[in-house]
Write a protein that holds these residues in place. Structure first.
Motif, mmCIF file in Angstrom:
data_model
loop_
_atom_site.group_PDB
_atom_site.id
_atom_site.type_symbol
_atom_site.label_atom_id
_atom_site.label_comp_id
_atom_site.label_asym_id
_atom_site.label_seq_id
_atom_site.Cartn_x
_atom_site.Cartn_y
_atom_site.Cartn_z
ATOM 1 N N PRO A 239 0.835 -1.207 0.000
ATOM 2 C CA PRO A 239 0.000 0.000 0.000
ATOM 3 C C PRO A 239 0.868 1.255 0.000
ATOM 4 O O PRO A 239 1.951 1.295 0.592
ATOM 5 N N LYS A 240 0.373 2.274 -0.674
ATOM 6 C CA LYS A 240 1.084 3.548 -0.733
ATOM 7 C C LYS A 240 0.091 4.656 -0.441
ATOM 8 O O LYS A 240 -0.889 4.818 -1.186
ATOM 9 N N GLY A 241 0.325 5.368 0.615
ATOM 10 C CA GLY A 241 -0.630 6.384 1.012
ATOM 11 C C GLY A 241 -1.943 5.738 1.410
ATOM 12 O O GLY A 241 -1.982 4.842 2.253
ATOM 13 N N TYR A 265 -8.648 -0.248 0.474
ATOM 14 C CA TYR A 265 -7.619 -0.210 1.517
ATOM 15 C C TYR A 265 -8.090 0.673 2.664
ATOM 16 O O TYR A 265 -8.546 1.807 2.448
ATOM 17 N N ASP A 266 -7.986 0.143 3.877
ATOM 18 C CA ASP A 266 -8.441 0.904 5.042
ATOM 19 C C ASP A 266 -7.302 1.325 5.951
ATOM 20 O O ASP A 266 -7.518 1.701 7.100
ATOM 21 N N GLY A 267 -6.084 1.222 5.432
ATOM 22 C CA GLY A 267 -4.936 1.671 6.203
ATOM 23 C C GLY A 267 -4.168 0.570 6.901
ATOM 24 O O GLY A 267 -3.135 0.826 7.504
ATOM 25 N N GLN A 268 -4.662 -0.689 6.813
ATOM 26 C CA GLN A 268 -3.961 -1.817 7.410
ATOM 27 C C GLN A 268 -3.655 -2.839 6.317
ATOM 28 O O GLN A 268 -4.534 -3.214 5.567
ATOM 29 N N ASP A 269 -2.395 -3.291 6.277
ATOM 30 C CA ASP A 269 -1.951 -4.143 5.173
ATOM 31 C C ASP A 269 -2.852 -5.341 4.952
ATOM 32 O O ASP A 269 -3.226 -5.665 3.827
#
Length: 497
Positions: A239-241, A265-269
């Protein structure tokens, strides 16, 4: 590699799923890089007017069908204008145009392609647009039972001996038009490793793609070698940003081509996703067939998810990789077999005719399907609302036959299946010390033997087998030889009238 519909794998739907009749494109790594915020790529029309490969849904030799991906009627521009939906009209009409091209050329599709460069001849045998009750069928759905119809063009094997076996049940196969093969050469495809086995793309390819997109690789997968020249696989970036991307990748020697697909994407890999239940991993497609044509490489793909199957074509055109999505089929699972309204009167009449004096007091108001002999074609069990009186029927190839009836004194039970056969027993009190037993032996959805036995004080008294007298010792041996009982879960559907 053929992947059965019953085998669920985590995979991705295409970002451009709504653009059914268009292609997603991206350039090779040796051209200008795409900006990260425009990774969805451009959309271009497919201009080749040759009838393109399509996908046939194969259940068995009696159920082979190109399931329609859109309605047979041309979209009405006035309808879209009236309802302020013109932004959807172009895509809808282009999907219909592609469908109409196939439909007009359906008879020219004469080969079904198998693995290992094999194929079998097929022939078009007609179109299906309505269900047995005369109602319109809904397109874009792959049903889990051959007894549930879908709209489409039906095909048959030219040679019955070509019937597929094993895990070929309920699978999609590529079929091709004669004109297509006049200008295209089929290429061999080699599966480099089992799906999700983790064989990575070559390091040089990964490096080029990381430099092109200015992102770091989380995982990659080299899936196929095509024609000893091309390779196909996927690459998933970290993920990027606030975004996460994966790539569809094709290589031709040192040339690298890719199409980016954005996930959620919710900010967690581990919570990035392209499909429900994909575990945060973008999965590779399966290749049905690959070809070298006048404009370069083309190959069909099948991209699976638990409740969908995305099918289409990849093409290398003018230094770019294109992905054309034919349809995102809704894959239905665990469906109940319908009871057609047209058959209800026939079923009730068979029940009434069995005993007009007694059965006239009861009406078959609910039903359930039960596969007594496990041949994937279920038998029908119907009951009155009192849950005591009912009947069993075989229903196969539009032929309905009464097996037997249950009453408040005669109760059904079932055995385990053995050697492709199953047994229904209906037994109970015949008055006083007498017990009456009926045994129905089923194979391939047909009653192959019927036995009756009257026991008095636990001793066999009168027995028949297929309507003829049956020796008591043989009857006893037959009854003892039956498999152990099984207790199926009972659930009932009310007849809607």
């Amino acid at each position: 590699m053929r992947r059965n519909l019953s085998f669920i794998v985590a995979s991705a739907l295409a970002v451009m799923a709504g653009c059914t009749s268009k292609s997603q494109t991206a350039s090779g790594a040796d051209s200008d890089s795409l900006a990260v915020d425009s990774l969805d790529g451009a959309v271009v029309e497919v201009r080749d007017t040759t009838p393109q490969p399509v996908f046939l849904y194969y259940f068995d030799p009696d159920h082979m069908q190109v399931v329609y991906w859109t309605d047979a009627k041309e979209p009405d521009r006035a309808f879209y204008e009236k309802h302020d939906m013109m932004e959807y009209f172009t895509d809808a009409h282009q999907a219909w145009e592609q469908f109409d091209t196939y439909r007009r050329n359906a008879a020219g599709y004469t080969q079904m392609l198998l693995d290992d460069m094999k194929s079998v001849p097929i022939r078009c045998i007609g179109e299906q647009l309505k269900n047995p009750d005369g109602e319109d069928l809904f397109p874009g759905e792959l049903h889990s039972r051959s007894t549930i119809p879908a709209p489409g063009m039906k095909y048959a094997l030219v040679n019955p001996k070509d019937a597929l076996r094993g895990d070929h049940f309920a699978a999609l196969y590529v079929i091709i038009h004669d004109d297509y093969m006049k200008t295209h050469k089929r290429l061999a495809t080699k599966l480099e490793s089992p799906f999700d086995a983790g064989k990575p793309l070559p390091a040089t390819v990964i490096k080029q793609l990381e430099e092109q997109y200015a992102m770091k690789t989380q995982r990659s997968e080299l899936t196929y070698t095509i024609g000893n020249r091309y390779q196909y696989g996927i690459l998933q970036f970290k993920p990027k940003g606030k975004k996460v991307f994966a790539l569809e990748v094709v290589t031709d020697g040192d040339k690298v081509y890719s199409i980016p697909v954005e996930g959620q994407y919710d900010g967690q890999d581990m919570n990035s996703t392209w499909n429900v239940d994909d575990g945060g991993e973008y999965a590779s497609s399966g290749i049905g067939a690959a070809f070298e044509g006048p404009d370069g490489l083309e190959f069909t793909f099948e991209h699976r998810a638990p409740e969908s199957a995305t099918v289409g074509m990849f093409r290398l055109r003018n230094g770019k990789l294109e992905r054309q999505i034919l349809e995102v089929y809704h894959q239905l699972v665990d469906e109940s077999r319908p009871l057609w309204k047209k058959d209800i009167a026939t079923l009730r009449k068979l029940y009434l005719d069995n005993d007009p004096h007694e059965n006239k007091y009861y009406e078959l108001t609910k039903y359930r399907w039960i596969d007594i002999d496990d041949d994937f074609n279920e038998e029908l069990w119907m009951r009155d609302k009192d849950d005591k009186h009912g009947a069993f029927f075989t229903v196969k190839d539009d032929q309905i036959q009464l097996i037997g009836v249950e009453t408040d004194k005669l109760h059904p039970s079932f055995t385990q299946v053995r050697g492709g056969k199953g047994w229904l027993r209906i037994a109970g009190s015949a008055g006083g010390p007498a017990v009456f037993t009926q045994i129905y032996e089923l194979e391939k959805s047909q009653v192959v033997h019927r036995m009756t036995a009257l026991e008095v004080y636990g001793e066999l008294d009168e027995c028949t087998f297929d309507g003829k007298p049956f020796a008591k010792d043989k009857a006893a041996d037959y009854m003892k030889s039956l498999p152990v009982p099984r207790d199926p879960y009972l659930y009932w559907a009310e007849i809607q009238e």
